[in-house]
Design an enzyme around this catalytic site. Structure first.
Site, mmCIF file in Angstrom:
data_model
loop_
_atom_site.group_PDB
_atom_site.id
_atom_site.type_symbol
_atom_site.label_atom_id
_atom_site.label_comp_id
_atom_site.label_asym_id
_atom_site.label_seq_id
_atom_site.Cartn_x
_atom_site.Cartn_y
_atom_site.Cartn_z
ATOM 1 N N THR A 138 0.809 -1.214 0.000
ATOM 2 C CA THR A 138 0.000 0.000 0.000
ATOM 3 C C THR A 138 0.845 1.267 0.000
ATOM 4 O O THR A 138 1.797 1.376 0.766
ATOM 5 C CB THR A 138 -0.930 0.002 1.226
ATOM 6 O OG1 THR A 138 -1.733 -1.171 1.182
ATOM 7 C CG2 THR A 138 -1.825 1.234 1.234
ATOM 8 N N LYS A 163 -1.575 -1.083 -3.962
ATOM 9 C CA LYS A 163 -2.827 -0.508 -3.457
ATOM 10 C C LYS A 163 -2.568 0.967 -3.158
ATOM 11 O O LYS A 163 -1.586 1.299 -2.493
ATOM 12 C CB LYS A 163 -3.268 -1.267 -2.196
ATOM 13 C CG LYS A 163 -4.460 -0.649 -1.471
ATOM 14 C CD LYS A 163 -5.047 -1.636 -0.483
ATOM 15 C CE LYS A 163 -5.746 -0.933 0.656
ATOM 16 N NZ LYS A 163 -6.373 -1.893 1.588
ATOM 17 N N LYS A 165 -3.913 4.583 -1.634
ATOM 18 C CA LYS A 165 -4.867 5.258 -0.755
ATOM 19 C C LYS A 165 -5.320 6.564 -1.398
ATOM 20 O O LYS A 165 -4.489 7.383 -1.806
ATOM 21 C CB LYS A 165 -4.209 5.544 0.606
ATOM 22 C CG LYS A 165 -3.975 4.292 1.441
ATOM 23 C CD LYS A 165 -5.281 3.658 1.923
ATOM 24 C CE LYS A 165 -5.007 2.553 2.945
ATOM 25 N NZ LYS A 165 -6.255 1.903 3.390
ATOM 26 N N ASP A 193 -8.185 2.526 -2.484
ATOM 27 C CA ASP A 193 -8.953 2.475 -1.240
ATOM 28 C C ASP A 193 -9.266 3.895 -0.797
ATOM 29 O O ASP A 193 -8.361 4.651 -0.443
ATOM 30 C CB ASP A 193 -8.133 1.752 -0.162
ATOM 31 C CG ASP A 193 -8.937 1.508 1.105
ATOM 32 O OD1 ASP A 193 -10.086 1.995 1.194
ATOM 33 O OD2 ASP A 193 -8.405 0.835 2.009
ATOM 34 N N GLU A 219 -11.947 0.127 -2.759
ATOM 35 C CA GLU A 219 -12.411 -0.223 -1.417
ATOM 36 C C GLU A 219 -13.141 0.962 -0.810
ATOM 37 O O GLU A 219 -12.660 2.107 -0.878
ATOM 38 C CB GLU A 219 -11.210 -0.522 -0.506
ATOM 39 C CG GLU A 219 -10.758 -1.937 -0.474
ATOM 40 C CD GLU A 219 -9.557 -2.087 0.464
ATOM 41 O OE1 GLU A 219 -9.730 -1.910 1.680
ATOM 42 O OE2 GLU A 219 -8.469 -2.349 -0.045
ATOM 43 N N ASP A 244 -15.155 -2.626 2.897
ATOM 44 C CA ASP A 244 -14.166 -2.882 3.945
ATOM 45 C C ASP A 244 -14.759 -2.460 5.293
ATOM 46 O O ASP A 244 -15.300 -3.292 6.029
ATOM 47 C CB ASP A 244 -12.843 -2.162 3.637
ATOM 48 C CG ASP A 244 -11.781 -2.434 4.695
ATOM 49 O OD1 ASP A 244 -12.047 -3.234 5.621
ATOM 50 O OD2 ASP A 244 -10.682 -1.860 4.628
ATOM 51 N N LYS A 268 -10.817 -8.674 7.719
ATOM 52 C CA LYS A 268 -9.646 -8.449 8.578
ATOM 53 C C LYS A 268 -9.908 -9.143 9.907
ATOM 54 O O LYS A 268 -11.018 -9.039 10.452
ATOM 55 C CB LYS A 268 -9.422 -6.948 8.822
ATOM 56 C CG LYS A 268 -9.005 -6.200 7.568
ATOM 57 C CD LYS A 268 -8.943 -4.706 7.792
ATOM 58 C CE LYS A 268 -8.564 -4.001 6.496
ATOM 59 N NZ LYS A 268 -8.806 -2.553 6.564
ATOM 60 N N ASP A 321 -4.060 -8.421 0.811
ATOM 61 C CA ASP A 321 -3.514 -7.104 1.163
ATOM 62 C C ASP A 321 -2.749 -7.322 2.468
ATOM 63 O O ASP A 321 -3.151 -6.904 3.534
ATOM 64 C CB ASP A 321 -4.689 -6.123 1.334
ATOM 65 C CG ASP A 321 -4.246 -4.732 1.737
ATOM 66 O OD1 ASP A 321 -3.069 -4.374 1.508
ATOM 67 O OD2 ASP A 321 -5.090 -3.994 2.298
ATOM 68 N N ASP A 323 0.449 -6.573 3.406
ATOM 69 C CA ASP A 323 1.704 -5.816 3.559
ATOM 70 C C ASP A 323 1.884 -5.439 5.030
ATOM 71 O O ASP A 323 2.084 -4.289 5.388
ATOM 72 C CB ASP A 323 1.682 -4.568 2.675
ATOM 73 C CG ASP A 323 0.465 -3.687 2.936
ATOM 74 O OD1 ASP A 323 -0.494 -4.151 3.599
ATOM 75 O OD2 ASP A 323 0.465 -2.531 2.479
HETATM 76 MN MN MN Z 1 -9.499 -0.633 3.276
#
Ligand code: MN
Length: 385
Positions: A138, A163, A165, A193, A219, A244, A268, A321, A323
């Site tokens: 990310t 990914k 942000k 995201d 996301e 998410d 998650k 995801d 990382d």
């Molecule tokens: Mn997210």
């Protein structure tokens, strides 16, 4: 193997500071404090778990996790850790919410059962093999120039998926995506995201334009509680939508798939409350034809390893995801567990029991409290039996 009992639980604080703050649409992380749980059974086997509190995403702080553990640990002490499903249900019956604290105990129980049975957790969860799995990495919010440079460096380090942000301001976000695509070329997958940062209209404005840059999915474009808005954006977006923050619990997953609000759901362990509930969310999503991603918070490589075991076992997880725990200051696991190499998460030893931790840097842990199951069945610690 005879009687197995959890006879001790100790909780610890683990604080680390990131060299560069990690910035997303709704806030940033610089200093992080995790709560680490260590369970011991009557044979001396040890199981480890981690809670990763987040005030803005999870409604939890290190102190709320400690308070929750004070309620939850007495329900685990004296019990056979192999009764995993029963114990996870029991945690939900004595305390509403507090998923990160439950995740730490669920993790520690899984690790402990692995030690008791000699099996790695991915196999306990029914996985068929433990090959390396690719993960994205990310890029946090920054200027478009800096983000493009960071993405380029990640590709050079072997990551094939980045990914990004976004969710700050649609026009600036569009510039970020354009510059990153220009920097990394066409052979790298990009996913974005927005972390709830856009309104419904902003999301559609941005996503229609970002479709030119081959974005895999977005996301959480809108507020977590706005399930109708998520569905509204999904109907108008040329880019698939992933939920998410809209999906923490098993019930949330059911609500989102019933509303047809998402193409994908990001699981998650800290939102779900551990591996057991994560499996249940994946089952609901699979039944609805909605594939999953496995992600994480800013965590150590201890709970990252738990997420890797889940990724290896769960067939409905198609995106990773993971990382997590790659920075030296977050590597609480010194030997064993999982690690990142050339854009993949690997287990140090796929057959070692539990999560496969060989050495935890216990010198980094600050002990808070130890709970013991006494000879006569009485419970020590601040909560009476
Ligand atoms: Mn997210």
């Amino acid at each position: 193997m005879g009687q197995v009992r959890v006879v001790e639980a100790s909780v610890h604080r683990f604080r680390f500071e990131l060299d560069k703050p990690f910035r997303i649409a709704i806030g940033f992380t610089k200093v992080k404090e995790e709560i680490v749980v260590r369970l011991v059974d009557n044979a001396g086997n040890i199981g480890w778990g981690e809670a990763s509190p987040s005030p803005i995403i999870l409604g939890s702080t290190p102190d709320t996790v400690l308070a929750a553990l004070d309620v939850l640990i007495p329900t685990i002490l004296g019990e056979d850790p192999r009764r995993l499903h029963y114990l996870v249900d029991r945690m939900d019956r004595v305390l509403l919410d507090h998923a990160p604290a439950k995740a730490a105990l669920d993790m520690a129980l899984h690790d402990l059962v692995g030690q008791v049975t000699g099996e790695p957790v991915w196999r306990l969860l029914g996985g068929s093999r433990a090959e390396p799995v690719d993960t994205d990495f990310t890029v946090g919010i920054d200027t478009p120039e800096i983000m493009a440079a960071e993405a380029e460096a990640l590709v050079a380090a072997g990551f094939r998926t980045i990914k990004v942000k976004v969710g700050e301001a649609p026009r600036l976000d569009l510039d970020r995506v354009r510059r990153i695509r220009d920097a990394v070329g066409d052979n790298v997958a990009l996913r974005i995201d927005a972390n709830q940062g856009w309104t419904r209209a902003e999301a559609v404005w941005a996503l229609v334009r970002m479709a030119d840059y081959a974005i895999q999915f977005v996301e959480q474009p809108v507020a977590a509680e706005d399930i109708e808005g998520l569905a509204w954006v999904r109907q108008r977006s040329p880019i698939p939508v992933m939920a998410d923050e809209a999906v923490h619990s098993v019930a949330d997953a059911l609500r989102v798939v019933q509303a047809e609000a998402a193409d994908y759901v990001n699981i998650k362990l800290m939102k779900a409350g551990g591996l057991r509930r994560a499996v249940e969310i994946a089952t609901i999503c699979a039944a609805a034809g909605v594939p999953n991603m496995i992600g994480g918070m800013v965590e150590s490589n201890l709970s990252a390893t738990a997420a890797v075991h889940f990724a290896l076992a769960e067939g409905n997880v198609v995106f990773r995801d993971l990382d997590i725990g790659e920075r030296p200051e977050t590597q609480l696991v010194a030997e064993g567990g999982s690690y990142i190499e050339a854009g993949q998460q690997l287990l140090a030893d796929r057959d070692s029991p539990g999560f496969g931790f060989r050495r935890i840097r216990e010198e980094w842990l600050v002990p808070v409290k130890t709970y013991r199951f006494g000879e006569g069945g009485e419970r020590e610690g601040s909560i009476a039996a």
